[in-house]
Write an enzyme that holds these catalytic residues in place. Sequence first.
Site, PDB file in Angstrom:
ATOM      1  N   GLU A 445       0.824  -1.217   0.000  1.00 17.07           N
ATOM      2  CA  GLU A 445       0.000   0.000   0.000  1.00 17.07           C
ATOM      3  C   GLU A 445       0.858   1.268   0.000  1.00 17.07           C
ATOM      4  O   GLU A 445       0.613   2.208   0.747  1.00 17.07           O
ATOM      5  CB  GLU A 445      -0.976  -0.019   1.186  1.00 17.07           C
ATOM      6  CG  GLU A 445      -1.993  -1.135   1.027  1.00 17.07           C
ATOM      7  CD  GLU A 445      -3.216  -1.023   1.926  1.00 17.07           C
ATOM      8  OE1 GLU A 445      -3.336  -0.037   2.650  1.00 17.07           O
ATOM      9  OE2 GLU A 445      -4.046  -1.938   1.867  1.00 17.07           O
TER      10      GLU A 445
HETATM   11  C1  LIG Z   1       3.112  -9.459   0.572  1.00 16.72           C
HETATM   12  C2  LIG Z   1       2.723  -8.508  -0.517  1.00 16.72           C
HETATM   13  C3  LIG Z   1       1.397  -8.344  -0.843  1.00 16.72           C
HETATM   14  C4  LIG Z   1       1.034  -7.509  -1.921  1.00 16.72           C
HETATM   15  N1  LIG Z   1      -0.270  -7.448  -2.329  1.00 16.72           N
HETATM   16  C5  LIG Z   1      -0.564  -6.799  -3.496  1.00 16.72           C
HETATM   17  C6  LIG Z   1      -1.867  -6.895  -4.071  1.00 16.72           C
HETATM   18  O1  LIG Z   1      -2.771  -7.531  -3.523  1.00 16.72           O
HETATM   19  N2  LIG Z   1      -2.101  -6.268  -5.252  1.00 16.72           N
HETATM   20  C7  LIG Z   1      -1.124  -5.556  -5.897  1.00 16.72           C
HETATM   21  O2  LIG Z   1      -1.384  -5.036  -6.969  1.00 16.72           O
HETATM   22  N3  LIG Z   1       0.121  -5.443  -5.375  1.00 16.72           N
HETATM   23  C8  LIG Z   1       0.429  -6.053  -4.201  1.00 16.72           C
HETATM   24  N4  LIG Z   1       1.697  -5.970  -3.679  1.00 16.72           N
HETATM   25  C9  LIG Z   1       2.688  -5.164  -4.358  1.00 16.72           C
HETATM   26  C10 LIG Z   1       3.155  -3.953  -3.577  1.00 16.72           C
HETATM   27  O3  LIG Z   1       2.183  -2.950  -3.659  1.00 16.72           O
HETATM   28  C11 LIG Z   1       4.507  -3.545  -4.161  1.00 16.72           C
HETATM   29  O4  LIG Z   1       5.437  -4.473  -3.658  1.00 16.72           O
HETATM   30  C12 LIG Z   1       4.898  -2.153  -3.824  1.00 16.72           C
HETATM   31  O5  LIG Z   1       4.125  -1.268  -4.551  1.00 16.72           O
HETATM   32  C13 LIG Z   1       6.372  -1.859  -4.104  1.00 16.72           C
HETATM   33  O6  LIG Z   1       6.740  -2.315  -5.374  1.00 16.72           O
HETATM   34  P1  LIG Z   1       8.092  -3.185  -5.538  1.00 16.72           P
HETATM   35  O7  LIG Z   1       8.081  -4.247  -4.503  1.00 16.72           O
HETATM   36  O8  LIG Z   1       8.199  -3.577  -6.936  1.00 16.72           O
HETATM   37  O9  LIG Z   1       9.250  -2.169  -5.116  1.00 16.72           O
HETATM   38  P2  LIG Z   1       9.951  -1.075  -6.050  1.00 16.72           P
HETATM   39  O10 LIG Z   1       8.929  -0.263  -6.746  1.00 16.72           O
HETATM   40  O11 LIG Z   1      11.007  -1.758  -6.858  1.00 16.72           O
HETATM   41  O12 LIG Z   1      10.628  -0.142  -4.952  1.00 16.72           O
HETATM   42  C14 LIG Z   1      11.857  -0.481  -4.327  1.00 16.72           C
HETATM   43  C15 LIG Z   1      12.209   0.600  -3.306  1.00 16.72           C
HETATM   44  O13 LIG Z   1      12.375   1.849  -3.976  1.00 16.72           O
HETATM   45  C16 LIG Z   1      11.587   2.849  -3.336  1.00 16.72           C
HETATM   46  N5  LIG Z   1      11.147   3.813  -4.362  1.00 16.72           N
HETATM   47  C17 LIG Z   1      10.615   3.556  -5.578  1.00 16.72           C
HETATM   48  N6  LIG Z   1      10.366   4.716  -6.221  1.00 16.72           N
HETATM   49  C18 LIG Z   1      10.732   5.705  -5.384  1.00 16.72           C
HETATM   50  C19 LIG Z   1      10.712   7.123  -5.443  1.00 16.72           C
HETATM   51  N7  LIG Z   1      10.262   7.783  -6.494  1.00 16.72           N
HETATM   52  N8  LIG Z   1      11.173   7.821  -4.397  1.00 16.72           N
HETATM   53  C20 LIG Z   1      11.643   7.180  -3.301  1.00 16.72           C
HETATM   54  N9  LIG Z   1      11.694   5.863  -3.185  1.00 16.72           N
HETATM   55  C21 LIG Z   1      11.245   5.122  -4.204  1.00 16.72           C
HETATM   56  C22 LIG Z   1      10.435   2.093  -2.712  1.00 16.72           C
HETATM   57  O14 LIG Z   1       9.942   2.828  -1.598  1.00 16.72           O
HETATM   58  C23 LIG Z   1      11.119   0.807  -2.279  1.00 16.72           C
HETATM   59  O15 LIG Z   1      11.720   1.015  -1.033  1.00 16.72           O
HETATM   60  C24 LIG Z   1       2.042  -6.776  -2.596  1.00 16.72           C
HETATM   61  C25 LIG Z   1       3.377  -6.919  -2.211  1.00 16.72           C
HETATM   62  C26 LIG Z   1       3.727  -7.789  -1.206  1.00 16.72           C
HETATM   63  C27 LIG Z   1       5.181  -7.933  -0.853  1.00 16.72           C
END
Ligand SMILES: Cc1cc2nc3c(=O)[nH]c(=O)nc-3n(C[C@H](O)[C@H](O)[C@H](O)COP(=O)(O)OP(=O)(O)OC[C@H]3O[C@@H](n4cnc5c(N)ncnc54)[C@H](O)[C@@H]3O)c2cc1C
Length: 750
Positions: A445
């Site tokens: 989220e």
């Molecule tokens: C257990 C679990 C349940 C989930 N459930 C759902 C679901 O039901 N439906 C769904 O659609 N998704 C779901 N997700 C996805 C979740 O919303 C994403 O994991 C999340 O949005 C982050 O994406 P990413 O993991 O690819 O990290 P990335 O986008 O690769 O980010 C990596 C890091 O970079 C930071 N970052 C990225 N861009 C910026 C910026 N511009 N400025 C500063 N920092 C930045 C982030 O804060 C993070 O720390 C789930 C994830 C998990 C792990």
Amino acid sequence: MKESSSTTIWRLRWITGPIFKLFKRVTPAMSQTEREALEAGNVWWDGELFSGRPKWGRLRKVPPPKLTTEEQAFLDGPVETLCSMIDDWKITHKDYDLSPEVWQYLKDNGFFSMIIPEEYGGLAFSALAHSEVVLKISTRSVSAAVTVMVPNSLGPGKLLLEYGTEDQKNHYLPRLAKGEEIPCFALTSPHAGSDAGAIPDYGIVCKQDFNGEKDVIGMRVSWDKRYITLGPVATLLGLAFKLYDPEHLLGDEEDLGITLALIPTDTPGVNIGRRHMPLNMMFMNGPNSGNDVFMPLDWIIGGQDRIGQGWRMLVECLTDGRAISLPALSVGAGKLASRGIGAYARIRRQFKLPIGKFEGVEEALARIGGYTYMMDAARLLTVGALDRGEKPSVISAIVKYHLTEGMRKIVNDAMDIQAGAGICLGPRNIIGRVYQAVPISITVEGANILTRTMIIFGQGAIRSHPYIFKELEAMGNDDPDASLEEFDRALFGHIGFFFSNTFRSFFHGLTASLFVMVRGKRPVRRYHQQLTRISAAFALMTDLALMTLGGSLKRKEKLSGRLGDVLSYLYLASASLKHFEDNGCPKEEQPLIHWVSQHCLYKAQNALHGLLQNLPNRPVAWLARFIIFPLGRHFSPPSDNLGHKVAHLLITPSEARDRLTKGLYIPDNNTETLGKLEQGFNKVITADHAEKKLYRGMKGYKQNYNGLDDLIEQGLKKNVITEEDAKLIREADKARTDIIQVDDFAPDYK
Ligand SMILES: Cc1cc2nc3c(=O)[nH]c(=O)nc-3n(C[C@H](O)[C@H](O)[C@H](O)COP(=O)(O)OP(=O)(O)OC[C@H]3O[C@@H](n4cnc5c(N)ncnc54)[C@H](O)[C@@H]3O)c2cc1C
């Protein structure tokens, strides 16, 4: 323009006009997704905190949220029963899933329908009730809590309620309410995580025969999603994708934008079932995909009219879920640690003393107590606002970030206090699985780094600032005369606002905020005065940062993160003071409110200091430092003595301790850990007096190999203690010996 006086015309021409042109040139263009995110939700108490002069009376008048009789009965009935059915060790280590009985109980009792109105068979609960349900379940099992959270958060149910067509609502909502459909929502793709607006998943508008009908206009959709909670077992897949109409079957436009659809997962071509293993939290989560899956247009949520509105729909619905689920889960961890680990710190002895009485452990306990109080207060204030129809998007980002980060701190402290007993997993361990859940709360989220550095202040500065949004709106007005006049009004209001905050920051800094006119009694009144000073300084620094950095502030995330921190600590402190007043300002709760207020003021001051140290325009930073801290920084972190009082509160029975941990599930037996801790804690407290008599009376006596038994025997002989004392001491010792055990398993145990 015609009706303006000559002075105004002069001002428009020579002052506002050139500034207007300059602003238009330097203001970075906003993308559609950014604009939609900014326009989502509304401004509430965050607007007051941005004003530099919060009206505390307005907050005081907000009634504390209250459960209805039915909601309370649900918590005392089905939620208690559910909690008693859940065996988290079995879920996370043996079955890797909730038991079939628990799944059925969740469906039969409407746990997936808390947000669905009664007319569709749902429970139609308030945000408060929703939060209390998640909180209680989370203190039993995070996996079960997440399973309940998801259908009630941002997903098919919520989207249907807000945007669904009547047919869609009538078909799906009753089925979701009864648990006949298990929903999930898929936005995240391998290439688009935080930058969810960049999803590569797409649909092409086309014609195809469908269900016996010829030439049905629909979409052929291809997607590859991951991390989708409940995805592997979902029967109804909410899907976000970009829709294109290259053959212009729907109109002139080709790129139609992000669109949301509901897809039955038994549709040919939908791949679900594989699962991820999110850090031993055994809720269902996994990837799903589809290649050229045909679906008619009426599968789009809201029908054809909602094509291209997917992003707006998602950000509009994000506030509620973000403000309820993870904050409730985080507060659940705080309550569990405050009660369970507090009890453990009283029961566990080393160096002949309860470990909770050592100053080092006290520091950790004080943080657990202080953070739990602050987080619970913020949770309650926020869900109360939702229940009154507010949609505070900036505040929802604040509570998502700070409550999950608070959970991280609390759980780390709890692990340190339990030490080996926190590390060895097994049915006895109440904190190990919560520790593993922390990074999940941090990531979902809106991942926390992004939420802190981009969203809280980025969205807040534009939405909650009293003038910036008006200035931007004026710049976007197509009528040039009206646009200039609107801009002029906002600009001159803004200038007055700036000078007022400059003067007030300096004056309150010089006079230690003593002349801030606020009502109320100490200690709340004094903290309101100091928070007003921080609010004025924050408003001033917001303007200075925007003036000196302009649009590039967006990329200066270290600076905007600090500005977001000041705003957040203002919110957390105001929520805590309100909570204290709502509780009737009880004397025994004073250590908690002092600890939280001093912590927040200190943290806000540090964030301002960090900002001043790093603002690129050094002369402006020096001048601002002189205005904001004319006599230096004078807020300190909570003192050792105050920390001692908070820690003492966690290891001693009191009404304040009961209030702090209200809502937690405590098994009513002596076979499960929290039940044992509860009963053991009472036995240890009851035996306290007798133990003190024994140890004092037998000072200098060297126990033999029989340890405590020998000491008791000798104490009885010497009449240091009575038989009744001996019984109490033995019972407490038996409970302690049981509680400090950890699980061990056969060598071939899997
Ligand atoms: C257990 C679990 C349940 C989930 N459930 C759902 C679901 O039901 N439906 C769904 O659609 N998704 C779901 N997700 C996805 C979740 O919303 C994403 O994991 C999340 O949005 C982050 O994406 P990413 O993991 O690819 O990290 P990335 O986008 O690769 O980010 C990596 C890091 O970079 C930071 N970052 C990225 N861009 C910026 C910026 N511009 N400025 C500063 N920092 C930045 C982030 O804060 C993070 O720390 C789930 C994830 C998990 C792990």
